[in-house]
Design a protein around this motif. Structure first.
Motif, short mmCIF file in Angstrom:
data_model
loop_
_atom_site.label_atom_id
_atom_site.label_comp_id
_atom_site.label_asym_id
_atom_site.label_seq_id
_atom_site.Cartn_x
_atom_site.Cartn_y
_atom_site.Cartn_z
N GLY A 104 4.32 3.13 -2.45
CA GLY A 104 4.51 3.07 -1.00
C GLY A 104 3.10 2.58 -0.32
N SER A 105 2.65 3.17 0.44
CA SER A 105 1.43 2.96 1.35
C SER A 105 0.14 3.02 0.32
CB SER A 105 1.28 3.89 2.37
OG SER A 105 1.04 5.15 2.09
N HIS A 106 0.43 3.70 -0.85
CA HIS A 106 -0.69 4.10 -1.90
C HIS A 106 -0.76 2.68 -2.63
CE1 HIS A 106 -1.30 8.06 -0.05
NE2 HIS A 106 -0.25 8.35 -0.50
N THR A 329 5.73 8.83 5.62
CA THR A 329 6.18 8.92 4.49
C THR A 329 6.38 10.43 3.91
OG1 THR A 329 3.94 9.47 3.28
CG2 THR A 329 4.61 7.12 3.44
N TYR A 357 6.75 8.00 -1.45
CA TYR A 357 6.31 6.81 -0.44
C TYR A 357 7.47 6.52 0.64
CZ TYR A 357 9.34 4.62 -3.93
OH TYR A 357 10.25 4.16 -4.66
#
Length: 478
Positions: A104-106, A329, A357
């Motif tokens: 996800g955003s990571h 998230t 995520y």
């Protein structure tokens, strides 16, 4: 030409298929290899082939054959781009691109690339770290031969040869076997519908069998499959997990909402009487129909995807608007709502399943099959205290999971067994098979040469047998 094309089917391990076999009766692995055989037979050069997880539905025994045929496409002068988590496929590549460092955003960054053996030695490579670490295996629980068992006698659907199946209740059971050996037929087309029929639940007609006994301790039979949880932007993880009403209640109880006289209904994006954005009607997106072309979906220009009108978005909880909350998230939301147990608990389970995520307000139509399956698992694992004894059926739950998350999944699935439920998992992944309490292997091959139980018992006992699954487990368990 006919012999040549049939030869390609044999090369990808499908020589057992009859030519009049209905396509709907093919397993996922068989259908994938038929398409691959067609491409091999076409003899194209200079083509770019993109494959998304081609090992889905394949037993580890068959992976080498698949990789050999992908290599043939390369030798013919084409390029093969594969999205994959399978260790053998990763190591067989000429060039490896590792994305991460998280999901996800990571994620969204290339953290390492190059020859596989070089990439996997780099400390910044999440795939390298997962392959270098010894697998975290679930400890199997011994099965009492005199304990309660569910027994299915004389299963004869498709290629099944009068199979007698014995499932120990209250245990983690894995059904394994090479592609086309009859696993899905036995579990999903005979056992599950037969059990649901016996329990008086709505179901399709089961495949032919003689009898089913030992149903007494069970109250439910559920398939946690990869079908979508919804098909529109209105269906989101927050609603599916049952936390959306709780979130609306939190915002409605805030000082900002009380000053403005907003009730809980104001924070609904599904009803016209709420505070939803009038332009997109609470969907956050505008869909433009393009006649004979696919629809074009764009972010709503009025609410900028927040789903609510400006006055509703003035209400804040811990500095977040209701629209901001939907953008969180699962991983972020666990921290924000850590003091609200009924909200944090299902989200924490989703994180444990490797899907932290996923955003709370993400349209369910954008979720993959594996993500939808993990949402369903999270919902079941956080069910109410009035939970009834259930038999769960899962078909390849490792689909789409990174190597590092497979062990996490197995341990989370173990929670279902710990509370007294029965788990029947169709799976090829060695870590899942090794973590079973009881393993049932179908085979010895696919099609007419399959459809029999060739081995059953604890994983370490199967590892001593010279079967396809036993050979794989022997390498993992020593």
């Amino acid at each position: 030409e006919l012999k040549r094309r049939l030869g390609f089917l044999a090369e990808v391990g499908l020589d057992y298929l009859s030519l009049d076999r209905a396509a709907r009766t093919l397993s996922g692995g068989e259908a994938q290899r038929i398409r691959l055989a067609a491409q091999l037979g076409a003899g194209l050069t200079g083509a770019l082939y993109v494959l998304d997880e081609p090992t889905i539905g394949l037993h580890p025994r068959d992976t080498g054959r698949l990789l050999g045929n992908l290599r043939r496409l390369v030798d013919l002068g084409s390029t093969v781009l594969v999205v994959e988590h399978d260790a053998d496929t990763i190591l067989a590549a000429d060039h490896l691109v590792d994305l991460g460092p998280g999901g996800g955003s990571h994620g969204g960054r290339v953290v390492a690339e190059g020859a596989p053996r070089d990439v996997l030695l780099r400390p910044e490579s999440p795939t390298g770290r997962a392959l270098a670490s010894p697998p975290d295996l679930r400890a199997s629980t011994p099965v009492d031969a005199k304990g309660p068992h569910l027994e299915l006698k004389g299963a004869r659907a498709n290629n099944l040869k009068n199979v007698d199946l014995r499932i120990p209740l209250g245990h983690f059971v894995v059904v394994a076997g090479v592609s086309g050996s009859g696993k899905s037929t036995l579990v999903r087309q005979v056992l599950l519908p037969a059990l649901r029929e016996k329990l008086g639940l709505v179901t399709e007609r089961p495949g032919p069998f003689a009898r089913l006994t030992g149903v007494g301790p069970l109250a439910r039979a559920v398939s946690v499959d990869q079908s979508p949880i919804g098909r529109t932007p209105r269906s989101v993880p927050a609603t599916f997990l049952g936390i959306w009403d709780l979130l609306r209640g939190i915002f409605a109880a805030s000082n900002d909402a009380m000053v403005r006289g907003f009730s809980k209904a104001r924070f609904s994006f599904n009803t016209p009487s709420g505070g939803r954005c009038p332009t997109c009607e609470g969907q956050g997106v505008i869909t433009h129909e393009m006649s004979f072309l696919p629809d074009v979906v764009s972010r709503c220009p009025a609410c900028e995807g927040k789903r609510f009108e400006p006055r509703t978005l003035e209400v804040r909880y811990l500095g977040l608007t209701i629209g901001d909350a939907l953008e969180l998230t699962a991983e972020q939301a666990v921290d924000v709502f850590r003091n609200h147990r009924n909200i944090a608990s299902p989200l924490r389970t989703l994180v444990d399943l490797g899907a932290g995520y996923i955003k709370l307000g993400q349209g369910s139509h954008t979720l993959s099959g594996g993500e939808a399956q993990r949402l369903k698992l999270a919902a079941e694992l956080t069910a109410s205290s009035h939970h009834e004894r259930t038999l769960y059926v899962l078909d390849e739950p490792t689909t789409g999971l990174h190597l590092a998350d497979v062990s996490k999944l197995v341990h989370v699935l173990g929670r279902l067994v710990e509370r007294g439920d029965t788990l029947v998992v169709i799976e090829h992944h060695p870590i899942v098979m090794a973590g079973a309490d009881h393993l049932i292997e179908l085979g010895p091959d696919g099609g007419d040469r399959g459809g029999r139980i060739v081995a059953e018992g604890p994983p370490r006992a199967i590892a001593k047998k010279k079967t396809a699954t036993g050979t794989v487990l022997a390498g993992l368990l020593g």
